[in-house]
Scaffold this active site. Structure first.
Site, PDB file in Angstrom:
ATOM      1  N   ILE A  38     -10.308  28.862  15.905  1.00 51.08           N
ATOM      2  CA  ILE A  38      -9.275  28.612  16.926  1.00 51.08           C
ATOM      3  C   ILE A  38      -9.585  29.337  18.236  1.00 51.08           C
ATOM      4  CG2 ILE A  38      -7.390  28.054  15.338  1.00 51.08           C
ATOM      5  CD1 ILE A  38      -6.356  30.970  15.801  1.00 51.08           C
ATOM      6  N   LYS A  64       0.695  39.756  14.809  1.00 50.80           N
ATOM      7  CA  LYS A  64       1.572  38.578  14.789  1.00 50.80           C
ATOM      8  C   LYS A  64       2.655  38.712  15.868  1.00 50.80           C
ATOM      9  CE  LYS A  64       1.659  35.506  12.326  1.00 50.80           C
ATOM     10  NZ  LYS A  64       0.957  34.170  12.340  1.00 50.80           N
ATOM     11  N   SER A 113      -4.083  37.170   7.445  1.00 53.64           N
ATOM     12  CA  SER A 113      -2.706  37.255   6.937  1.00 53.64           C
ATOM     13  C   SER A 113      -2.431  38.391   5.952  1.00 53.64           C
ATOM     14  CB  SER A 113      -2.353  35.924   6.259  1.00 53.64           C
ATOM     15  OG  SER A 113      -3.091  35.787   5.054  1.00 53.64           O
ATOM     16  N   TYR A 125      -1.437  44.050  10.937  1.00 50.01           N
ATOM     17  CA  TYR A 125      -1.141  42.611  10.761  1.00 50.01           C
ATOM     18  C   TYR A 125       0.113  42.223  11.529  1.00 50.01           C
ATOM     19  CZ  TYR A 125       1.065  38.538   8.558  1.00 50.01           C
ATOM     20  OH  TYR A 125       1.721  37.351   8.347  1.00 50.01           O
ATOM     21  N   THR A 168       6.065  35.454  10.963  1.00 53.42           N
ATOM     22  CA  THR A 168       6.476  36.183   9.752  1.00 53.42           C
ATOM     23  C   THR A 168       7.682  37.082  10.036  1.00 53.42           C
ATOM     24  OG1 THR A 168       5.739  38.000   8.332  1.00 53.42           O
ATOM     25  CG2 THR A 168       4.638  37.826  10.417  1.00 53.42           C
ATOM     26  N   ASP A 169       8.415  37.419   8.973  1.00 55.47           N
ATOM     27  CA  ASP A 169       9.518  38.384   9.121  1.00 55.47           C
ATOM     28  C   ASP A 169       8.994  39.809   9.333  1.00 55.47           C
ATOM     29  OD1 ASP A 169       8.545  38.892   6.552  1.00 55.47           O
ATOM     30  OD2 ASP A 169      10.498  38.758   5.552  1.00 55.47           O
ATOM     31  N   GLU A 170       7.695  40.027   9.073  1.00 57.11           N
ATOM     32  CA  GLU A 170       7.163  41.398   9.149  1.00 57.11           C
ATOM     33  C   GLU A 170       7.169  41.943  10.583  1.00 57.11           C
ATOM     34  OE1 GLU A 170       3.869  42.315   6.623  1.00 57.11           O
ATOM     35  OE2 GLU A 170       4.277  40.610   5.315  1.00 57.11           O
TER      36      GLU A 170
HETATM   37  P1  NAD Z   1      -4.020  32.439   4.470  1.00 55.80           P
HETATM   38  O1  NAD Z   1      -4.753  33.719   4.737  1.00 55.80           O
HETATM   39  O2  NAD Z   1      -3.898  31.949   3.069  1.00 55.80           O
HETATM   40  O3  NAD Z   1      -4.696  31.261   5.310  1.00 55.80           O
HETATM   41  C1  NAD Z   1      -5.125  31.433   6.631  1.00 55.80           C
HETATM   42  C2  NAD Z   1      -6.037  30.267   6.978  1.00 55.80           C
HETATM   43  O4  NAD Z   1      -6.439  30.417   8.347  1.00 55.80           O
HETATM   44  C3  NAD Z   1      -7.321  30.232   6.147  1.00 55.80           C
HETATM   45  O5  NAD Z   1      -7.579  28.921   5.715  1.00 55.80           O
HETATM   46  C4  NAD Z   1      -8.403  30.712   7.104  1.00 55.80           C
HETATM   47  O6  NAD Z   1      -9.681  30.160   6.834  1.00 55.80           O
HETATM   48  C5  NAD Z   1      -7.845  30.219   8.444  1.00 55.80           C
HETATM   49  N1  NAD Z   1      -8.342  31.011   9.581  1.00 55.80           N
HETATM   50  C6  NAD Z   1      -8.385  32.367   9.689  1.00 55.80           C
HETATM   51  N2  NAD Z   1      -8.928  32.708  10.862  1.00 55.80           N
HETATM   52  C7  NAD Z   1      -9.209  31.557  11.522  1.00 55.80           C
HETATM   53  C8  NAD Z   1      -9.760  31.269  12.799  1.00 55.80           C
HETATM   54  N3  NAD Z   1     -10.136  32.235  13.636  1.00 55.80           N
HETATM   55  N4  NAD Z   1      -9.885  29.964  13.160  1.00 55.80           N
HETATM   56  C9  NAD Z   1      -9.517  28.973  12.321  1.00 55.80           C
HETATM   57  N5  NAD Z   1      -9.004  29.194  11.098  1.00 55.80           N
HETATM   58  C10 NAD Z   1      -8.845  30.472  10.706  1.00 55.80           C
HETATM   59  O7  NAD Z   1      -2.606  32.637   5.149  1.00 55.80           O
HETATM   60  P2  NAD Z   1      -1.181  32.052   4.727  1.00 55.80           P
HETATM   61  O8  NAD Z   1      -0.562  32.974   3.763  1.00 55.80           O
HETATM   62  O9  NAD Z   1      -1.322  30.623   4.409  1.00 55.80           O
HETATM   63  O10 NAD Z   1      -0.391  32.221   6.097  1.00 55.80           O
HETATM   64  C11 NAD Z   1      -0.353  31.153   7.057  1.00 55.80           C
HETATM   65  C12 NAD Z   1       0.515  31.565   8.221  1.00 55.80           C
HETATM   66  O11 NAD Z   1       1.832  31.858   7.766  1.00 55.80           O
HETATM   67  C13 NAD Z   1       0.029  32.823   8.928  1.00 55.80           C
HETATM   68  O12 NAD Z   1       0.213  32.654  10.305  1.00 55.80           O
HETATM   69  C14 NAD Z   1       0.936  33.919   8.384  1.00 55.80           C
HETATM   70  O13 NAD Z   1       1.087  34.949   9.328  1.00 55.80           O
HETATM   71  C15 NAD Z   1       2.216  33.153   8.179  1.00 55.80           C
HETATM   72  N6  NAD Z   1       3.113  33.661   7.135  1.00 55.80           N
HETATM   73  C16 NAD Z   1       2.644  33.900   5.875  1.00 55.80           C
HETATM   74  C17 NAD Z   1       3.516  34.335   4.881  1.00 55.80           C
HETATM   75  C18 NAD Z   1       3.057  34.564   3.461  1.00 55.80           C
HETATM   76  O14 NAD Z   1       3.845  35.032   2.635  1.00 55.80           O
HETATM   77  N7  NAD Z   1       1.828  34.233   3.105  1.00 55.80           N
HETATM   78  C19 NAD Z   1       4.866  34.541   5.193  1.00 55.80           C
HETATM   79  C20 NAD Z   1       5.304  34.294   6.496  1.00 55.80           C
HETATM   80  C21 NAD Z   1       4.415  33.838   7.450  1.00 55.80           C
HETATM   81  P1  TYD Z   2       1.750  41.120  -0.289  1.00 57.51           P
HETATM   82  O1  TYD Z   2       1.654  39.905  -1.166  1.00 57.51           O
HETATM   83  O2  TYD Z   2       0.495  41.753   0.191  1.00 57.51           O
HETATM   84  O3  TYD Z   2       2.726  40.771   0.902  1.00 57.51           O
HETATM   85  P2  TYD Z   2       3.323  41.704   2.109  1.00 57.51           P
HETATM   86  O4  TYD Z   2       2.820  43.079   2.027  1.00 57.51           O
HETATM   87  O5  TYD Z   2       2.809  40.998   3.302  1.00 57.51           O
HETATM   88  O6  TYD Z   2       4.789  41.642   1.953  1.00 57.51           O
HETATM   89  O7  TYD Z   2       2.544  42.210  -1.116  1.00 57.51           O
HETATM   90  C1  TYD Z   2       3.866  42.005  -1.540  1.00 57.51           C
HETATM   91  C2  TYD Z   2       4.410  43.352  -1.981  1.00 57.51           C
HETATM   92  O8  TYD Z   2       3.701  43.759  -3.144  1.00 57.51           O
HETATM   93  C3  TYD Z   2       4.226  44.446  -0.965  1.00 57.51           C
HETATM   94  O9  TYD Z   2       5.364  45.316  -0.990  1.00 57.51           O
HETATM   95  C4  TYD Z   2       3.006  45.202  -1.463  1.00 57.51           C
HETATM   96  C5  TYD Z   2       3.097  45.039  -2.955  1.00 57.51           C
HETATM   97  N1  TYD Z   2       1.798  45.022  -3.687  1.00 57.51           N
HETATM   98  C6  TYD Z   2       1.614  45.857  -4.795  1.00 57.51           C
HETATM   99  O10 TYD Z   2       2.513  46.617  -5.195  1.00 57.51           O
HETATM  100  N2  TYD Z   2       0.407  45.784  -5.451  1.00 57.51           N
HETATM  101  C7  TYD Z   2      -0.598  44.980  -5.050  1.00 57.51           C
HETATM  102  O11 TYD Z   2      -1.683  44.973  -5.680  1.00 57.51           O
HETATM  103  C8  TYD Z   2      -0.388  44.110  -3.916  1.00 57.51           C
HETATM  104  C9  TYD Z   2      -1.460  43.177  -3.432  1.00 57.51           C
HETATM  105  C10 TYD Z   2       0.843  44.173  -3.260  1.00 57.51           C
END
Ligand code: NAD
Ligand code: TYD
Length: 356
Positions: A65, A167, A90, A163, A137-139
């Protein structure tokens, strides 16, 4: 009611939520064109889209991107009118080990997309139907005390990890592009997701996979940290609702109203695995739970106040945490062919760095 087909650019569409969104959108609007742009970092995997491979309306482009000329070309060539931006670094734990990639992709990458989309929208004479939907994200709101109300769209930003700070930076750019240039942006800030295609190093898949392998289940600190878990399909339906009915320039918080302590979540997963996976090597799976050193700067509690999206757009989640976890465990048990190859040498090295 019939509608004009839309032309989507979905960044990060080979990752966890992005690929679920591509499946969701394709099932709802098979006549729309979907172009996926994904760099295929460690977290991206084309297999997440394998069942859509060969569909005439889907194009996959491997690319970054941050590559402005590639983004310009795709926007123009495909006449994109809806950009849905999931691509990001992420994982909080990886941002602690190496924050640079987070600033590059999350801040510089989002800036590159905003600039390219702004130019594209202006050249098309600013059509009212164009949208730039930023997934956040809510973070970004930081950490809650036990009795605090959930994060609303008005909660001040207070990101605590590299992170969430990256964001937050991207969110501020999106906000500024609407305020300054009138770019038709939409933004959603969602709580923790879970479900199919979640990369194996994140908590829920990691616990399921370690139970299958008879490995320790690492719980950070005292395990009392709270997350508000949302099934990924509900996140996708919320994003769809915002794209369809959201007001440009607005932010919508998305959450499942499912606050669970980490230790309780791990115990729920152990129970499900005891019941659903007869061949697990160590039984009961709870005996594998191991408290490990806490994450640096570990946020204590996240919770979302989803009143705005519920009252303004009529969205509510369909899945309960019990039902969603059961579906997710079943999916991981039935899709070992997807996650086994992801436990690569790079994964083992990452695991060693975080847990040893
Ligand atoms: P993920 O890490 O599983 O996927 C990220 C994707 O982006 C991957 O396919 C990766 O190859 C691609 N990517 C990374 N860098 C890139 C770049 N420079 N150019 C093009 N592609 C690139 O992440 P996810 O968990 O699917 O999260 C997706 C979005 O949702 C993120 O913006 C994250 O901040 C947001 N989000 C995630 C969660 C969650 O719980 N996972 C919650 C709230 C918001
Ligand atoms: P994660 O899936 O990394 O999401 P986030 O930190 O973005 O909320 O982790 C979810 C919660 O689980 C977080 O409080 C960290 C905790 N965690 C563990 O306790 N052990 C682990 O091995 C991992 C990966 C996360």
């Amino acid at each position: 009611m019939s509608r004009e087909p839309r032309k989507l650019l979905v960044t990060g569409g080979a990752g966890f939520i992005g690929s679920n969104f591509v499946h969701h959108w394709y099932s709802q609007y098979p006549g729309d064109r979907i172009v996926v742009l994904d760099a295929l970092t460690y977290a991206g995997d084309r297999q997440t889209l394998a069942d859509l491979e060969g569909k005439a309306n889907l194009r996959f482009v491997q690319g970054d991107i941050c590559d402005r000329s590639l983004v310009d070309t795709l926007l123009k060539e495909e006449a994109i009118d809806l950009l849905v931006h999931f691509a990001a670094e992420s994982h909080v734990d990886r941002s602690i080990l190496g924050p640079g990639a987070f600033v590059q992709t999350n801040v510089v990458g989002t800036f590159t997309l905003l600039e390219a989309f702004r130019q594209h929208w202006m050249l098309a004479e600013q059509p009212a139907t164009y949208r730039f939907h930023h997934i956040s994200t809510d973070e970004v709101y930081g950490s809650l005390e036990p009795d605090d109300p959930g994060f609303s769209e008005k909660t001040p930003y207070a990101p605590n990890s590299p992170y969430s700070a990256s964001k937050a930076g991207s969110d501020h750019l999106v906000r500024a592009y609407h305020h300054t240039y009138g770019l038709p942006t939409l933004m959603t800030n969602c709580s923790n997701n879970y479900g199919p295609y979640h990369f194996p190093e994140k908590l829920i898949p990691l616990i399921c996979i370690n139970i299958l392998m008879g490995k320790p289940l690492p719980v950070y600190g005292d395990g009392q940290n709270i997350r508000d878990w949302l099934y990924v399909g509900d996140h996708c339906s919320a994003v769809e609702a915002v794209i369809r009915q959201g007001t440009p320039g607005e932010t919508y918080n998305i959450g499942g109203n499912n606050e669970v302590k980490n230790i309780e979540l791990v115990e729920m997963l152990c129970e499900l695995m005891n019941e659903m996976a007869p061949e697990i090597p160590v039984r009961p799976a709870q005996s594998l739970i191991t408290f490990v050193k806490d994450r640096l700067g570990h946020d204590r509690r996240y919770a979302i106040d989803a009143t705005k999206i519920r009252t303004e757009l009529g969205w509510t989640p369909a899945e309960t945490v019990e039902g969603g976890l059961r579906r997710t465990v079943a999916w991981y048990l039935n899709h070992q062919d997807w996650w086994q190859p992801l436990l690569s040498a790079e994964y083992q090295e990452y695991y060693r760095q975080v847990y040893s």
